[in-house]
Design a protein around this motif. Structure first.
Motif, PDB file in Angstrom:
ATOM      1  N   ASP A   1      44.930 -12.161 -35.890  1.00  0.00           N
ATOM      2  CA  ASP A   1      45.005 -13.634 -35.810  1.00  0.00           C
ATOM      3  C   ASP A   1      44.673 -14.168 -34.424  1.00  0.00           C
ATOM      4  O   ASP A   1      45.131 -15.241 -34.045  1.00  0.00           O
ATOM      5  CB  ASP A   1      46.399 -14.121 -36.232  1.00  0.00           C
ATOM      6  N   ARG A   2      43.852 -13.428 -33.663  1.00  0.00           N
ATOM      7  CA  ARG A   2      43.442 -13.885 -32.341  1.00  0.00           C
ATOM      8  C   ARG A   2      42.025 -14.448 -32.324  1.00  0.00           C
ATOM      9  O   ARG A   2      41.600 -14.984 -31.311  1.00  0.00           O
ATOM     10  CB  ARG A   2      43.545 -12.743 -31.318  1.00  0.00           C
ATOM     11  N   LYS A   3      41.300 -14.366 -33.431  1.00  0.00           N
ATOM     12  CA  LYS A   3      39.905 -14.797 -33.443  1.00  0.00           C
ATOM     13  C   LYS A   3      39.658 -15.764 -34.595  1.00  0.00           C
ATOM     14  O   LYS A   3      39.812 -15.407 -35.772  1.00  0.00           O
ATOM     15  CB  LYS A   3      38.973 -13.590 -33.579  1.00  0.00           C
ATOM     16  N   THR A   4      39.252 -16.992 -34.243  1.00  0.00           N
ATOM     17  CA  THR A   4      38.925 -18.007 -35.256  1.00  0.00           C
ATOM     18  C   THR A   4      37.592 -18.686 -34.950  1.00  0.00           C
ATOM     19  O   THR A   4      37.283 -19.721 -35.533  1.00  0.00           O
ATOM     20  CB  THR A   4      40.036 -19.075 -35.337  1.00  0.00           C
ATOM     21  N   GLN A   5      36.822 -18.116 -34.018  1.00  0.00           N
ATOM     22  CA  GLN A   5      35.485 -18.621 -33.717  1.00  0.00           C
ATOM     23  C   GLN A   5      34.542 -17.444 -33.468  1.00  0.00           C
ATOM     24  O   GLN A   5      34.978 -16.369 -33.048  1.00  0.00           O
ATOM     25  CB  GLN A   5      35.476 -19.510 -32.462  1.00  0.00           C
ATOM     26  N   THR A   6      33.251 -17.684 -33.698  1.00  0.00           N
ATOM     27  CA  THR A   6      32.220 -16.735 -33.285  1.00  0.00           C
ATOM     28  C   THR A   6      30.968 -17.512 -32.922  1.00  0.00           C
ATOM     29  O   THR A   6      30.704 -18.582 -33.485  1.00  0.00           O
ATOM     30  CB  THR A   6      31.911 -15.703 -34.385  1.00  0.00           C
TER      31      THR A   6
ATOM     32  N   ASP B   1      23.515 -15.793 -17.913  1.00  0.00           N
ATOM     33  CA  ASP B   1      22.793 -16.703 -17.017  1.00  0.00           C
ATOM     34  C   ASP B   1      21.660 -17.431 -17.739  1.00  0.00           C
ATOM     35  O   ASP B   1      21.288 -18.541 -17.368  1.00  0.00           O
ATOM     36  CB  ASP B   1      22.228 -15.940 -15.821  1.00  0.00           C
ATOM     37  N   ALA B   2      21.098 -16.820 -18.775  1.00  0.00           N
ATOM     38  CA  ALA B   2      20.020 -17.464 -19.536  1.00  0.00           C
ATOM     39  C   ALA B   2      20.522 -18.705 -20.259  1.00  0.00           C
ATOM     40  O   ALA B   2      19.724 -19.592 -20.600  1.00  0.00           O
ATOM     41  CB  ALA B   2      19.425 -16.478 -20.539  1.00  0.00           C
ATOM     42  N   ASN B   3      21.823 -18.773 -20.508  1.00  0.00           N
ATOM     43  CA  ASN B   3      22.460 -19.939 -21.134  1.00  0.00           C
ATOM     44  C   ASN B   3      21.725 -20.366 -22.416  1.00  0.00           C
ATOM     45  O   ASN B   3      21.308 -21.518 -22.554  1.00  0.00           O
ATOM     46  CB  ASN B   3      22.523 -21.101 -20.142  1.00  0.00           C
ATOM     47  N   PRO B   4      21.589 -19.455 -23.369  1.00  0.00           N
ATOM     48  CA  PRO B   4      20.842 -19.787 -24.582  1.00  0.00           C
ATOM     49  C   PRO B   4      21.590 -20.768 -25.485  1.00  0.00           C
ATOM     50  O   PRO B   4      22.793 -21.000 -25.317  1.00  0.00           O
ATOM     51  CB  PRO B   4      20.706 -18.423 -25.274  1.00  0.00           C
ATOM     52  N   TRP B   5      20.875 -21.293 -26.447  1.00  0.00           N
ATOM     53  CA  TRP B   5      21.480 -22.134 -27.476  1.00  0.00           C
ATOM     54  C   TRP B   5      22.128 -21.230 -28.521  1.00  0.00           C
ATOM     55  O   TRP B   5      21.566 -20.210 -28.919  1.00  0.00           O
ATOM     56  CB  TRP B   5      20.439 -23.028 -28.131  1.00  0.00           C
ATOM     57  N   VAL B   6      23.335 -21.609 -28.937  1.00  0.00           N
ATOM     58  CA  VAL B   6      24.068 -20.836 -29.927  1.00  0.00           C
ATOM     59  C   VAL B   6      24.622 -21.762 -31.011  1.00  0.00           C
ATOM     60  O   VAL B   6      24.764 -22.973 -30.808  1.00  0.00           O
ATOM     61  CB  VAL B   6      25.239 -20.055 -29.292  1.00  0.00           C
ATOM     62  N   ALA B   7      24.908 -21.170 -32.149  1.00  0.00           N
ATOM     63  CA  ALA B   7      25.699 -21.848 -33.174  1.00  0.00           C
ATOM     64  C   ALA B   7      27.128 -21.346 -33.042  1.00  0.00           C
ATOM     65  O   ALA B   7      27.370 -20.136 -33.055  1.00  0.00           O
ATOM     66  CB  ALA B   7      25.152 -21.555 -34.559  1.00  0.00           C
ATOM     67  N   ALA B   8      28.058 -22.270 -32.860  1.00  0.00           N
ATOM     68  CA  ALA B   8      29.471 -21.921 -32.714  1.00  0.00           C
ATOM     69  C   ALA B   8      30.170 -22.215 -34.042  1.00  0.00           C
ATOM     70  O   ALA B   8      30.237 -23.367 -34.470  1.00  0.00           O
ATOM     71  CB  ALA B   8      30.105 -22.725 -31.589  1.00  0.00           C
ATOM     72  N   TYR B   9      30.667 -21.170 -34.674  1.00  0.00           N
ATOM     73  CA  TYR B   9      31.304 -21.296 -35.974  1.00  0.00           C
ATOM     74  C   TYR B   9      32.811 -21.146 -35.839  1.00  0.00           C
ATOM     75  O   TYR B   9      33.291 -20.172 -35.254  1.00  0.00           O
ATOM     76  CB  TYR B   9      30.786 -20.231 -36.936  1.00  0.00           C
ATOM     77  N   SER B  10      33.563 -22.112 -36.369  1.00  0.00           N
ATOM     78  CA  SER B  10      35.011 -21.991 -36.473  1.00  0.00           C
ATOM     79  C   SER B  10      35.354 -21.664 -37.924  1.00  0.00           C
ATOM     80  O   SER B  10      34.656 -22.102 -38.850  1.00  0.00           O
ATOM     81  CB  SER B  10      35.698 -23.298 -36.062  1.00  0.00           C
ATOM     82  N   PHE B  11      36.427 -20.915 -38.117  1.00  0.00           N
ATOM     83  CA  PHE B  11      36.728 -20.471 -39.473  1.00  0.00           C
ATOM     84  C   PHE B  11      38.211 -20.170 -39.650  1.00  0.00           C
ATOM     85  O   PHE B  11      38.961 -20.033 -38.683  1.00  0.00           O
ATOM     86  CB  PHE B  11      35.913 -19.216 -39.817  1.00  0.00           C
TER      87      PHE B  11
END
Length: 215
Positions: A19-24, A190-200
């Motif tokens: 129960d420590r992870k609710t995002q990826t 450092d490249a600071n790419p674009w990501v999709a942040a999913y909460s669940f």
């Protein structure tokens, strides 16, 4: 209702189950040209994002989707080692590498990487509650902790945090930086790419077992 598989490493599986992870966060593919100017859901097109070239690309996951977690696994018996996962019937007892080091046990089946886990063998289901498209370094301390950080490479909480985890940016955020760099290589932060942040929301059950219980 849309179902998708999603891969997690053993440390991140442990974070899910404790129960420590609710995002990826997952890399956008392809990476946008310039900035992301819009993202969302269209009735006919589904989930999408658009960059400054006005090109639109599909998001593979959206709020409401169910994700069945694929992780490294093996059968309890070596009797199934000659069978491909698609040839198994689902009655085989499954062991998960996130739970223990089975390598010294000569009676268990061979290691099977997460990408080859069949749906019936999955033990964890994620219900997506929110999707954001953002730069990697936009992650907040609260978000980093929702990612399961701060953690060691074995997925255990730091106690106390090591010196290389810089307290000025928060233990969680700094730990996420170290974890991302380990997975994606030097310079990836450092490249600071674009990501999709999913909460669940995490359900500790096979995706099809949920349906049977609900029925």
């Amino acid at each position: 209702m849309t179902d998708r598989p999603i891969l997690f490493s053993a440390p991140m599986v442990r974070a899910l189950l404790s129960d420590r992870k609710t995002q990826t966060r997952r890399l956008l593919k392809p990476q946008p040209q310039g900035e992301v100017i819009n993202y969302g859901w269209q009735r006919d097109e589904g989930a999408y994002w658009t960059d400054q070239s006005f090109a639109s690309h599909k998001l593979p996951i959206w709020a409401g989707y169910r994700l069945w977690v694929k992780e490294t696994w093996r059968t309890e018996s070596r009797a199934y080692d000659d069978l491909a996962p698609s040839e198994m019937g689902g009655e085989e007892t499954v062991l998960y590498d996130a739970d223990a080091d089975w390598s010294a046990n000569k009676t268990t089946g061979k290691t099977r990487v997460s990408i080859h886990m069949p749906r019936w063998a999955s033990r964890t289901t994620l219900i997506v509650t929110d999707v954001r498209v953002e730069r990697l370094q936009d992650i907040s301390e609260a978000d980093a902790r929702a990612e399961g950080c701060p953690v060691t490479w074995d997925g255990e909480p730091y106690d106390p945090p090591p010196p290389e985890v810089d307290s000025w940016q928060g233990y969680g955020r700094a730990s996420f930086f170290l974890l991302w760099s380990k997975i994606n290589g030097p310079g990836s932060w450092d490249a600071n790419p674009w990501v999709a942040a999913y909460s669940f929301r995490v359900i500790k059950q096979n995706i099809d077992q949920i349906e049977r219980v609900a029925a």
